[in-house]
Motif scaffolding. Structure first.
Motif, PDB file in Angstrom:
ATOM      1  N   ILE A  83      33.415  24.380  68.053  1.00 19.45           N
ATOM      2  CA  ILE A  83      33.237  23.440  67.464  1.00 19.45           C
ATOM      3  C   ILE A  83      31.880  22.763  68.200  1.00 19.45           C
ATOM      4  CG2 ILE A  83      33.442  21.423  66.237  1.00 19.45           C
ATOM      5  CD1 ILE A  83      35.937  22.314  65.689  1.00 19.45           C
ATOM      6  N   GLY A  84      31.659  22.834  69.647  1.00 19.12           N
ATOM      7  CA  GLY A  84      30.576  21.622  69.951  1.00 19.12           C
ATOM      8  C   GLY A  84      29.702  22.855  70.673  1.00 19.12           C
ATOM      9  N   ILE A  85      29.970  23.602  70.267  1.00 15.24           N
ATOM     10  CA  ILE A  85      29.268  25.455  70.680  1.00 15.24           C
ATOM     11  C   ILE A  85      27.863  24.860  69.305  1.00 15.24           C
ATOM     12  CG2 ILE A  85      28.355  26.999  70.936  1.00 15.24           C
ATOM     13  CD1 ILE A  85      30.835  27.505  72.462  1.00 15.24           C
ATOM     14  N   LEU A 106      33.559  14.953  72.910  1.00 10.83           N
ATOM     15  CA  LEU A 106      33.729  15.706  74.109  1.00 10.83           C
ATOM     16  C   LEU A 106      33.253  17.039  74.435  1.00 10.83           C
ATOM     17  CD1 LEU A 106      33.436  14.445  76.972  1.00 10.83           C
ATOM     18  CD2 LEU A 106      36.461  14.719  76.586  1.00 10.83           C
ATOM     19  N   TYR A 107      33.683  18.545  73.927  1.00  9.67           N
ATOM     20  CA  TYR A 107      33.695  19.566  73.873  1.00  9.67           C
ATOM     21  C   TYR A 107      31.491  19.971  73.332  1.00  9.67           C
ATOM     22  CZ  TYR A 107      38.211  21.212  74.597  1.00  9.67           C
ATOM     23  OH  TYR A 107      39.900  21.154  75.917  1.00  9.67           O
ATOM     24  N   PHE A 108      31.246  18.462  72.507  1.00 11.75           N
ATOM     25  CA  PHE A 108      30.249  18.867  71.667  1.00 11.75           C
ATOM     26  C   PHE A 108      29.621  18.363  73.247  1.00 11.75           C
ATOM     27  CE2 PHE A 108      26.891  15.675  70.286  1.00 11.75           C
ATOM     28  CZ  PHE A 108      26.305  16.515  69.735  1.00 11.75           C
ATOM     29  N   ALA A 128      29.223   9.651  78.499  1.00  9.05           N
ATOM     30  CA  ALA A 128      28.407   9.096  78.935  1.00  9.05           C
ATOM     31  C   ALA A 128      28.645  10.267  79.986  1.00  9.05           C
ATOM     32  CB  ALA A 128      28.692   7.731  78.921  1.00  9.05           C
ATOM     33  N   LEU A 129      29.952  10.694  81.307  1.00 10.14           N
ATOM     34  CA  LEU A 129      30.018  10.472  81.718  1.00 10.14           C
ATOM     35  C   LEU A 129      29.613  12.197  81.898  1.00 10.14           C
ATOM     36  CD1 LEU A 129      33.436   8.438  83.675  1.00 10.14           C
ATOM     37  CD2 LEU A 129      31.302   8.390  83.799  1.00 10.14           C
ATOM     38  N   GLU A 130      29.839  13.044  81.214  1.00  8.09           N
ATOM     39  CA  GLU A 130      29.740  14.064  80.689  1.00  8.09           C
ATOM     40  C   GLU A 130      28.266  13.868  80.371  1.00  8.09           C
ATOM     41  OE1 GLU A 130      30.360  18.000  80.304  1.00  8.09           O
ATOM     42  OE2 GLU A 130      31.755  16.923  81.325  1.00  8.09           O
ATOM     43  N   LEU A 131      27.649  13.688  79.617  1.00 13.50           N
ATOM     44  CA  LEU A 131      26.094  13.801  80.009  1.00 13.50           C
ATOM     45  C   LEU A 131      25.172  13.439  81.189  1.00 13.50           C
ATOM     46  CD1 LEU A 131      25.662  12.423  76.426  1.00 13.50           C
ATOM     47  CD2 LEU A 131      25.700  15.070  77.155  1.00 13.50           C
TER      48      LEU A 131
END
Length: 254
Positions: A83-85, A106-108, A128-131
């Motif tokens: 779904i994120g992809i 988050l997977y997105f 935010a941390l992921e990006l």
């Protein structure tokens, strides 16, 4: 006309196939009144064979409970990543987007790889941390009351900051999608913040794996007619897809 036992068998067979049934549809198919169908559904619920909902019934318990984000992240992880992809493929250069909280969004975030600049406003600390890894993404973290179970903020301060922005797209995670009640989450304050996000966005895109359908959380976010697009997995029933498309909602199945 079917007798009581035959009606019950028909109802359970339909539920096994579609996961959800509507009282109005059953009245038409069985040629009986809504009073009769509702009595049938109550009898079957008393035997723990289904769960009644407003306007119908489902095989799954429709009421969601709050769980820690690290626990939810492990559930349906393969589907959530797909779904994120699919959600990341909807991004355009120089988009300004808002990302709500939840494990599916988050997977997105993990799958975002913009070719040029992207501006992201989010209530989710883990998003935010992921990006932060991507230099071309400008991240604006909303502030407010920390909801530890979802690793996100909520409340009046976060809502006030949203008034200064308008977004191309909102990517929204939910705890439940009920065909009658709409989109929900387990926290009323978070639901209110999500409504503000919808009001500040040109398009609302819901990211939800198929287990979220037929579920209800405590706080209502909005009705189905207020969203534009749902991305989900192959576990969704054909009946639910037809219902959503009848409301003008685009459904992407991964």
């Amino acid at each position: 006309m079917m007798n009581l036992a035959e009606r019950h068998q028909f109802i359970l067979s339909r539920l096994q196939r579609d996961q959800y049934i509507n009282v109005v549809d059953l009245c038409k198919e069985l040629k009986v009144s809504s009073v009769t169908i509702r009595k049938d559904l109550k009898l079957l619920e008393d035997k723990s064979l289904l769960f009644r909902t407003h306007g119908g019934a489902t095989v799954n318990n429709p009421y969601t409970v709050d769980r820690p984000v690290n626990e939810k992240e492990k559930i349906q992880s393969t589907e959530k990543n797909k779904i994120g992809i699919a959600a990341a493929a909807l991004l355009n250069d120089n988009d300004s987007i808002v990302i709500a909280s939840g494990t599916t969004v988050l997977y997105f975030a993990k799958n975002i790889a913009p070719a040029s600049s992207l501006t992201v406003v989010t209530s989710a600390l883990n998003v935010a941390l992921e990006l932060m890894r991507e230099p071309s993404i400008e991240v604006i973290q909303l502030g407010g009351l920390l909801r530890k179970s979802s690793s996100s903020v909520m409340g009046a301060y976060a809502e006030q900051v949203l008034q200064d922005f308008y977004f191309n797209k909102l990517f929204l995670g939910v705890d439940g999608i009920d065909l009658d009640f709409g989109l929900t989450t387990t926290n009323a304050m978070e639901a209110h913040l999500n409504r503000k996000m919808i009001g500040a966005s040109q398009r609302t895109i819901v990211l939800a794996d198929s287990t979220k359908f037929g579920k209800r959380g405590f706080g209502k976010i909005c009705g189905l007619e207020e969203i534009d697009h749902i991305i989900t997995d192959k576990g969704i029933s054909e009946q639910i897809v037809k219902h959503l498309e009848g409301l003008g909602v685009t459904v992407t199945i991964v």
